[in-house]
Every structure is written in structure tokens, then in C-alpha cells.
Design a protein around this motif. Structure first.
Motif, short mmCIF file in Angstrom:
data_model
loop_
_atom_site.label_atom_id
_atom_site.label_comp_id
_atom_site.label_asym_id
_atom_site.label_seq_id
_atom_site.Cartn_x
_atom_site.Cartn_y
_atom_site.Cartn_z
N GLY A 35 0.77 -1.23 0.00
CA GLY A 35 0.00 0.00 0.00
C GLY A 35 0.81 1.29 0.00
O GLY A 35 0.25 2.35 0.26
N HIS A 36 2.06 1.23 -0.28
CA HIS A 36 2.91 2.42 -0.36
C HIS A 36 3.33 2.55 -1.82
O HIS A 36 3.74 1.55 -2.44
N ASP A 37 3.24 3.74 -2.38
CA ASP A 37 3.52 3.89 -3.81
C ASP A 37 4.93 3.44 -4.19
O ASP A 37 5.12 2.79 -5.22
N GLY A 38 5.91 3.70 -3.35
CA GLY A 38 7.27 3.28 -3.63
C GLY A 38 7.41 1.76 -3.62
O GLY A 38 8.03 1.17 -4.51
N ARG A 39 6.82 1.12 -2.62
CA ARG A 39 6.90 -0.35 -2.54
C ARG A 39 6.13 -0.99 -3.69
O ARG A 39 6.60 -1.97 -4.29
N LEU A 40 4.98 -0.45 -4.02
CA LEU A 40 4.20 -0.99 -5.13
C LEU A 40 4.97 -0.85 -6.44
O LEU A 40 5.00 -1.77 -7.26
N THR A 41 5.62 0.29 -6.63
CA THR A 41 6.40 0.50 -7.85
C THR A 41 7.57 -0.49 -7.91
O THR A 41 7.86 -1.05 -8.98
N SER A 62 15.08 7.57 -7.45
CA SER A 62 15.08 7.77 -6.01
C SER A 62 16.46 7.47 -5.43
O SER A 62 17.26 6.77 -6.04
N ARG A 63 16.71 8.00 -4.24
CA ARG A 63 17.99 7.79 -3.56
C ARG A 63 18.08 6.35 -3.04
O ARG A 63 17.08 5.73 -2.69
N GLN A 64 19.31 5.89 -2.94
CA GLN A 64 19.57 4.52 -2.49
C GLN A 64 18.99 4.26 -1.11
O GLN A 64 18.41 3.20 -0.87
N ALA A 65 19.09 5.22 -0.21
CA ALA A 65 18.58 5.02 1.16
C ALA A 65 17.07 4.77 1.16
O ALA A 65 16.58 3.91 1.90
N ILE A 66 16.35 5.50 0.33
CA ILE A 66 14.89 5.34 0.28
C ILE A 66 14.53 3.99 -0.33
O ILE A 66 13.66 3.27 0.19
N VAL A 67 15.19 3.63 -1.42
CA VAL A 67 14.93 2.34 -2.07
C VAL A 67 15.25 1.20 -1.10
O VAL A 67 14.47 0.27 -0.95
N SER A 68 16.38 1.29 -0.42
CA SER A 68 16.77 0.25 0.53
C SER A 68 15.78 0.13 1.68
O SER A 68 15.48 -0.99 2.13
N GLN A 69 15.26 1.25 2.15
CA GLN A 69 14.26 1.23 3.23
C GLN A 69 13.00 0.49 2.78
O GLN A 69 12.46 -0.34 3.52
N GLN A 70 12.54 0.77 1.56
CA GLN A 70 11.34 0.11 1.06
C GLN A 70 11.60 -1.38 0.80
O GLN A 70 10.74 -2.22 1.06
N LEU A 71 12.77 -1.70 0.29
CA LEU A 71 13.13 -3.11 0.08
C LEU A 71 13.20 -3.87 1.40
O LEU A 71 12.77 -5.02 1.48
N ALA A 72 13.69 -3.22 2.44
CA ALA A 72 13.75 -3.86 3.76
C ALA A 72 12.35 -4.22 4.25
O ALA A 72 12.13 -5.31 4.79
N ARG A 73 11.40 -3.31 4.05
CA ARG A 73 10.02 -3.59 4.47
C ARG A 73 9.44 -4.74 3.65
O ARG A 73 8.79 -5.64 4.18
N LEU A 74 9.67 -4.74 2.34
CA LEU A 74 9.17 -5.82 1.49
C LEU A 74 9.81 -7.15 1.86
O LEU A 74 9.15 -8.19 1.85
N ARG A 75 11.08 -7.12 2.23
CA ARG A 75 11.78 -8.33 2.67
C ARG A 75 11.20 -8.82 3.99
O ARG A 75 10.95 -10.02 4.17
N MET A 76 10.97 -7.90 4.91
CA MET A 76 10.41 -8.24 6.22
C MET A 76 9.03 -8.90 6.07
O MET A 76 8.68 -9.82 6.80
N GLU A 77 8.26 -8.42 5.09
CA GLU A 77 6.92 -8.97 4.86
C GLU A 77 6.94 -10.25 4.02
O GLU A 77 5.90 -10.84 3.76
#
Length: 121
Positions: A35-41, A62-77
Motif C-alpha cells: 500500500g505504499h507507492d514506492g513499494r508498489l512500484t 530515487s535515492r539509495q537510502a529510500i529504495v533500501s528502506q522500502q526493500l527492507a520492508r518488502l523483505r520483512m513482509e
């Protein structure tokens, strides 16, 4: 009637909806993660195959830090998995439900776009 108040019962849910009803917590969690536009993208880009962080940065502008943060959440889920190759980390979809959901959302988006084009004519 015996004087007791009659209970009004809710109609039985359609049999097709029962699995959804029984799994609402799990499915709601899946949709929260998506449900987050970055994660969905990110998930949309991974639909076509494995990508590394640099590729995702470029695709998302997007910056690496933002992409990595969203990837971490997707990995956690449990929606993506990571694979290290030297210093590069590659990501791919891990949950078999995700491609089907993305395909459904893409069909919905196409239909909505076609509907809005027809409305302007």
C-alpha cells in the motif's frame, strides 16, 4: 410466535468469499505492505525479473537510502528475497501471490484509463 423477539440473522457470506473472510488478517497485512507507492512500484519492476538496488534506484528516480528502506520492508513482509553477488544485492519477488495481484491491478488501471479517455470524448 411465542413472544420471544425474533433474531435477525445476517445472510450467509457467499461460499466464494469464505476463504477471504478466514484470512483477512493475512491479506490485510499483504495489502498494507503493497500500500505504499514506492513499494508498489518496486514490486511492479520486479514483476519482470530480478533487479539490483542500482537498477531500482534508476527506475524509481530515487535515492539509495529510500529504495533500501522500502526493500527492507518488502523483505520483512516476505514479498521479496535478496541475493548477494559480490558487493551487489539482487532482489526478486518471493511471494507467489504478488504477480497475480499486480496483474489484476494493471488490468484495473488500464480499464480506468480507458474509461477516463472515453469520458472526455
Amino acid at each position: 410466535m411465542t413472544g420471544d423477539t425474533a433474531e435477525v440473522s445476517a445472510p450467509e457470506p457467499a461460499a466464494a468469499m469464505q476463504p477471504l473472510i478466514e484470512q483477512t488478517d493475512s491479506i490485510a497485512s499483504l495489502f498494507k505492505a503493497m500500500g505504499h507507492d514506492g513499494r508498489l512500484t518496486i514490486l511492479c519492476h520486479l514483476r519482470s525479473g530480478e533487479k539490483n538496488v542500482s537498477e531500482l534506484e534508476a527506475l524509481l528516480s530515487s535515492r539509495q537510502a529510500i529504495v533500501s528502506q522500502q526493500l527492507a520492508r518488502l523483505r520483512m513482509e516476505g514479498l521479496v528475497v535478496a541475493r548477494r553477488e559480490g558487493q551487489t544485492i539482487h532482489y526478486r519477488l518471493a511471494d507467489a501471490r504478488v504477480p497475480a495481484i499486480l496483474d489484476l491491478l494493471a488490468r484495473h488501471a488500464r480499464a480506468a484509463m480507458q474509461g477516463s479517455e472515453g469520458a472526455g470524448a
